[in-house]
Design an enzyme around this catalytic site. Structure first.
Site, PDB file in Angstrom:
ATOM      1  N   ASN A 208     -13.035  -7.418  -0.560  1.00 19.19           N
ATOM      2  CA  ASN A 208     -13.654  -6.096  -0.570  1.00 19.19           C
ATOM      3  C   ASN A 208     -14.024  -5.740  -2.005  1.00 19.19           C
ATOM      4  OD1 ASN A 208     -11.296  -4.727  -1.842  1.00 19.19           O
ATOM      5  ND2 ASN A 208     -10.292  -5.262   0.083  1.00 19.19           N
ATOM      6  N   PRO A 304      -0.182  -8.911   7.932  1.00 16.12           N
ATOM      7  CA  PRO A 304       0.993  -8.031   7.964  1.00 16.12           C
ATOM      8  C   PRO A 304       0.620  -6.630   7.489  1.00 16.12           C
ATOM      9  CG  PRO A 304       1.491 -10.097   6.834  1.00 16.12           C
ATOM     10  CD  PRO A 304       0.022 -10.080   7.044  1.00 16.12           C
ATOM     11  N   ILE A 306       1.685  -4.116   5.383  1.00 15.36           N
ATOM     12  CA  ILE A 306       2.662  -3.988   4.293  1.00 15.36           C
ATOM     13  C   ILE A 306       3.203  -2.567   4.200  1.00 15.36           C
ATOM     14  CG2 ILE A 306       3.047  -4.292   1.820  1.00 15.36           C
ATOM     15  CD1 ILE A 306       0.735  -6.308   1.827  1.00 15.36           C
ATOM     16  N   LYS A 337      -3.220   8.120   9.681  1.00 10.05           N
ATOM     17  CA  LYS A 337      -2.652   6.899   9.102  1.00 10.05           C
ATOM     18  C   LYS A 337      -1.244   7.153   8.589  1.00 10.05           C
ATOM     19  CE  LYS A 337      -3.473   3.343   5.581  1.00 10.05           C
ATOM     20  NZ  LYS A 337      -4.432   2.788   4.590  1.00 10.05           N
ATOM     21  N   LYS A 341       1.866   5.009   9.910  1.00  8.32           N
ATOM     22  CA  LYS A 341       2.550   4.081   9.007  1.00  8.32           C
ATOM     23  C   LYS A 341       3.969   4.528   8.672  1.00  8.32           C
ATOM     24  CE  LYS A 341      -1.323   1.687   8.312  1.00  8.32           C
ATOM     25  NZ  LYS A 341      -1.538   0.299   8.748  1.00  8.32           N
TER      26      LYS A 341
END
Length: 397
Positions: A208, A304, A306, A337, A341
């Site tokens: 990116n 994963p 993180i 989010k 998370k």
């Protein structure tokens, strides 16, 4: 922050020497005392009278002063201080330090000292970028010399670029770190930064546009407040900051492993732009065109998570800060989010085309926490980092 500390300040010859006067004042304001050493070149820019008046102490200039050297004054000076600071550190002084020259009082003190040394480089942009200067700086950092700055900006000579001496406030912060001070002293913080590169084959990868500038600035700001920083970085465009433990990785899976290995920590700042997927069928050899006009079929597997693993794991830091780069509905997506998370804060920004934020020098963020969404004005990434580091220090206090 510097209460009872004695700073031996060597003032080199350069237009930035005028900043040394403000530096003396700020060191004293922080509780420290200054023993000034003025080089012959430095005295062309500031006078012994002004330096001595501000420091409230004798100004040392001459290696061959009979009175001072009757008791080996250069040895005593070099070892009676808690820290030796060189500001401005000119290209000439850096060269002398790197090669061990001792032909005047300043260079002799630097060679004779058994204390830590902090330098604040200041020179023309071309001199700063010259291979000799870069080589000398590398030698000094390898010897354990600490470096603060230089900043980027307009030079007295009219050129623009890196080479301006760090501002006195930043130098005082660096002095505090060198002496083990600061509000985050004794704290361990993990910072992730940069993009990840997910291989397609040995020569191609998916990535990116992250430069790593914001994560790097955050690591430096936390370091400047006294934290012990483990800096886990992908292949960033900007160099890693000095004074932190750097763990260089390439892929998201490598970053996940490095973060787990760095735990436990008091805080984790997950600023990296981690790829959501990797190529499950990556080739071990360079893919070739076969003339059919049809590209290879890439299969993707999820990387994963993180941030979620750190937020919900058994070694969860006391404070976990995530980042959300969005292009639409920034606050709504970032709020969702954060809940998903399990982190404490989300630092969200709009990276849609036209903002110039991803890969740019500025950022405009919204910090989302239990207290709601706190929008910060657009500012340089260094300023964002300092504000965020201060907020983290307050949360851990």
């Amino acid at each position: 922050m510097l209460a009872g500390k004695r700073i031996l300040l060597i003032i080199g010859g350069g237009i930035a020497a005028y900043k040394a006067l403000e530096l003396i004042r700020l060191i004293q304001k922080a509780g420290g005392t200054v023993v000034p050493v003025l080089t012959r070149a430095g005295a062309q820019f500031v006078t012994p009278l002004s330096v001595g008046a501000l420091a409230g102490a004798k100004v040392y200039q001459d290696l061959f002063n009979l009175t001072d050297e009757a008791e080996m004054g250069h040895i005593q000076l070099s070892r009676a201080a808690d820290l030796v600071v060189v500001a401005p550190a000119t290209a000439d002084l850096l060269s002398k330090m790197a090669t061990g020259r001792a032909d005047d009082l300043a260079s002799t003190l630097l060679l004779a000292t058994d204390k830590r040394v902090l330098v604040a480089p200041a020179m023309n942009v071309r001199m700063w970028g010259h291979p000799a200067t870069r080589r000398n700086l590398g030698v000094l950092q390898g010897d354990g010399v600490l470096v603060v700055g230089p900043d980027e900006g307009e030079m007295a000579c009219g050129e623009y670029g890196p080479g301006r001496m760090a501002e006195p406030v930043a130098i005082v912060e660096a002095i505090g770190v060198a002496l083990g001070g600061g509000p985050l002293a004794g704290r361990h913080v993990i910072v992730t930064s940069g993009p990840t590169h997910e291989p397609i084959d040995p020569v191609r990868y998916i990535a990116n546009r992250s430069s790593g500038a914001q994560g790097t600035a955050i690591a430096a700001a936390l370091r400047d407040l006294g934290a012990r920083v483990t800096f886990v970085t992908g292949p960033a465009v900007v160099p890693a900051p000095f004074g932190v433990t750097v763990v260089a990785v390439e892929t998201a899976r490598e970053m996940a492993s490095a973060v787990q290995a760095a735990l436990p920590a008091d805080a984790a700042v997950m600023a990296a732009a981690v790829a959501d997927w990797h190529v499950a069928n990556a080739s071990g050899q360079k893919m070739k065109k076969d003339g059919s006009g049809v590209g290879p079929a890439l299969e993707f597997a999820e990387n994963p998570d993180i941030l979620a693993v750190v937020s919900k794991g058994p070694s969860r830091p006391r404070l976990v800060v995530g980042f959300a780069a969005e292009t639409t509905d920034v606050v709504a997506h970032a709020t969702a989010k954060r809940a998903r998370k399990g982190c404490d804060w989300i630092v969200a920004n709009d990276v849609s085309p036209g903002t110039g934020i991803m890969g740019g020098a500025e950022n405009a963020v919204v910090v989302i926490s239990d207290a709601g969404a706190e929008a910060w004005p657009r500012m340089g990434k260094d300023a964002v980092a300092r504000r965020l580091a201060a907020k983290i220090a307050g949360a851990l206090a």
